[in-house]
Scaffold this motif. Structure first.
Motif, PDB file in Angstrom:
ATOM      1  N   ASP A  36       0.798  -1.221   0.000  1.00 31.14           N
ATOM      2  CA  ASP A  36       0.000   0.000   0.000  1.00 31.14           C
ATOM      3  C   ASP A  36       0.834   1.275   0.000  1.00 31.14           C
ATOM      4  O   ASP A  36       0.276   2.368  -0.103  1.00 31.14           O
ATOM      5  CB  ASP A  36      -0.943   0.010   1.205  1.00 31.14           C
ATOM      6  N   TYR A  37       2.159   1.177   0.093  1.00 30.10           N
ATOM      7  CA  TYR A  37       3.011   2.364   0.038  1.00 30.10           C
ATOM      8  C   TYR A  37       3.377   2.669  -1.413  1.00 30.10           C
ATOM      9  O   TYR A  37       4.540   2.629  -1.815  1.00 30.10           O
ATOM     10  CB  TYR A  37       4.265   2.135   0.879  1.00 30.10           C
ATOM     11  N   LYS A  38       2.383   3.001  -2.210  1.00 29.22           N
ATOM     12  CA  LYS A  38       2.584   3.159  -3.643  1.00 29.22           C
ATOM     13  C   LYS A  38       3.381   4.423  -3.974  1.00 29.22           C
ATOM     14  O   LYS A  38       4.286   4.397  -4.820  1.00 29.22           O
ATOM     15  CB  LYS A  38       1.232   3.156  -4.355  1.00 29.22           C
ATOM     16  N   LYS A  39       3.044   5.544  -3.337  1.00 34.15           N
ATOM     17  CA  LYS A  39       3.743   6.792  -3.622  1.00 34.15           C
ATOM     18  C   LYS A  39       5.230   6.659  -3.308  1.00 34.15           C
ATOM     19  O   LYS A  39       6.092   7.119  -4.073  1.00 34.15           O
ATOM     20  CB  LYS A  39       3.135   7.934  -2.814  1.00 34.15           C
ATOM     21  N   GLU A  40       5.552   6.010  -2.174  1.00 35.82           N
ATOM     22  CA  GLU A  40       6.947   5.814  -1.791  1.00 35.82           C
ATOM     23  C   GLU A  40       7.681   4.949  -2.808  1.00 35.82           C
ATOM     24  O   GLU A  40       8.849   5.179  -3.117  1.00 35.82           O
ATOM     25  CB  GLU A  40       7.029   5.190  -0.398  1.00 35.82           C
ATOM     26  N   ALA A  41       6.971   3.946  -3.347  1.00 39.32           N
ATOM     27  CA  ALA A  41       7.588   3.045  -4.327  1.00 39.32           C
ATOM     28  C   ALA A  41       7.934   3.789  -5.611  1.00 39.32           C
ATOM     29  O   ALA A  41       9.039   3.636  -6.163  1.00 39.32           O
ATOM     30  CB  ALA A  41       6.655   1.877  -4.624  1.00 39.32           C
TER      31      ALA A  41
END
Length: 300
Positions: free
Chosen positions: A129-134
Motif C-alpha cells: 500500500d506504500y505506492k507513492k513511496e515506491a
C-alpha cells in the motif's frame, strides 16, 4: 549480479524451493518487455528466516528467472533494499521497504510496505500500500498495463478456526473465517464466514465433507468449494482440508438453462496466453478466472 548491499540475485532454470507449510504463493500476469508474463511471488517464513522469492516465467518455454530476497529478522537494514536480475536480456530492478510492514502473524504482509518490480522505467508489478513511496524511490512511472492477480495459494494452521484474506475484485481485501466443531465423526458442523457474515453452514459434515456453494459478496458471486475428508477420517497427525474461493458464476455446459445447480463444470484457473493482448484483456486488478486455494492444516 550484485545489488547495493553486495548480495547476488539469481537467474536459474531450477524452480525455487517451497515449503508448503509456511508459504503464501501468488501468481500475477504482468507486461514485461512488451510481453505478458506470469510472475510468481512466494512469501516464506520459518523460525530463523523470512524470504521473498520473485520468479518471472518465459511465456513460451519452461525457462524462468528468479530473484530471492532474505529478510533476516535481526538485520533491520535488509528490510529495505534493491536488487537487479535479467529476464531474456531485459534488466529487472526490484525495490522493497518492509521496515514497518505489518504481517499479522502471516508470512505475507498486510500493510505498510511496498515491493516494486521495474522494467524500462515502468513499475510492472507493485505489491503493498506504500505506492507513492515506491514510485518516488524507483524513479519510475506506473505501467500502462496493470498487473493482474491470477491465483493465490495460502496455508493456515489451527484447531477450530482458520482465517485468511482474499481479493475478489480490485477494491478491497475480504476477511475469510472457517470454523468447525469436529469432535467425532458422528457430530460435526462447519461455518464459512466472509467479512463477519456466515455465508455457509454445513451440518452433518461427515456426510457432506465435499461440496460447493455459490455465495454473494458485495454483489459479486463467489463459488466456494471444500474438501475436509482428511479432517474427519485421517489418523493422528497434522492433516489439511482444501477450500477454493472463485469469483464468478459457475460455468455452464452447452444446453443448460442458466440455473445455478451449485456445481463447477470444468472451470479452471487460466494461465494466460502469454501475449500482449492477454494482459490488455485482463487489466482489472483481479483476473476474472482468479482462485484462492486455501490449505487449512488442523493441528491437534
Amino acid at each position: 549480479m550484485k545489488d547495493s548491499h553486495g548480495t547476488t540475485s539469481s537467474t536459474s532454470s531450477e524452480k525455487p524451493t517451497e515449503d508448503p507449510h509456511c508459504t503464501v504463493t501468488s501468481i500475477y500476469q504482468a507486461k514485461i518487455g512488451d510481453v505478458c508474463r506470469n510472475v510468481t511471488v512466494v512469501w516464506g517464513k520459518n523460525l530463523m528466516n523470512h524470504t521473498l522469492i520473485l520468479t518471472v516465467h518465459s511465456p513460451h518455454s519452461d525457462q524462468h528467472s528468479t530473484c530471492k530476497i532474505d529478510l533476516k529478522p535481526w538485520h533491520f537494514w535488509n528490510k529495505k533494499g534493491f536488487k537487479s536480475f535479467d529476464v531474456d536480456g531485459k534488466r529487472i530492478n526490484v525495490f522493497w521497504d518492509l521496515r514497518v510492514a505489518k504481517f499479522s502473524g502471516r508470512s505475507e504482509p498486510s500493510s505498510d510496505y511496498y515491493v516494486a518490480m521495474v522494467c524500462d522505467e515502468e513499475v510492472v508489478l507493485l505489491l503493498g500500500d506504500y505506492k507513492k513511496e515506491a514510485y518516488k524511490r524507483s524513479k519510475s512511472r506506473p505501467s500502462l498495463i496493470n498487473a493482474t492477480l491470477v491465483s493465490k495459494k495460502e496455508n493456515v494452521f489451527g484447531k477450530r478456526s482458520f482465517s485468511a484474506r482474499a481479493k475478489f475484485d480490485e477494491k478491497k481485501d475480504h476477511e475469510i473465517l472457517i470454523e468447525n466443531s469436529i469432535s467425532m465423526a458422528t457430530e460435526s458442523d462447519m461455518w464459512i464466514s466472509i467479512d463477519g457474515i456466515v455465508m455457509i453452514h454445513v451440518n452433518n459434515l461427515q456426510w457432506k465433507f465435499r461440496g460447493n456453494q455459490t455465495v454473494t459478496v458485495n454483489e459479486i458471486p463467489v463459488q466456494v468449494f471444500w474438501d475436509v475428508h482428511d479432517w474427519l477420517f485421517s489418523g493422528p497427525g497434522m492433516v489439511h482440508a482444501l477450500f477454493i474461493f472463485k469469483p464468478g458464476q459457475p460455468a455452464q455446459l452447452p444446453g443448460q438453462d442458466g440455473e445455478d445447480d451449485g456445481s463447477d463444470h470444468g472451470s479452471r484457473v487460466s494461465d494466460g496466453d502469454g501475449g500482449y493482448d492477454g494482459c490488455l484483456a485482463r487489466n482489472h486488478g483481479v483476473q476474472p478466472g482468479f482462485s484462492l486455494f486455501l490449505y487449512a492444516w488442523k493441528v491437534d
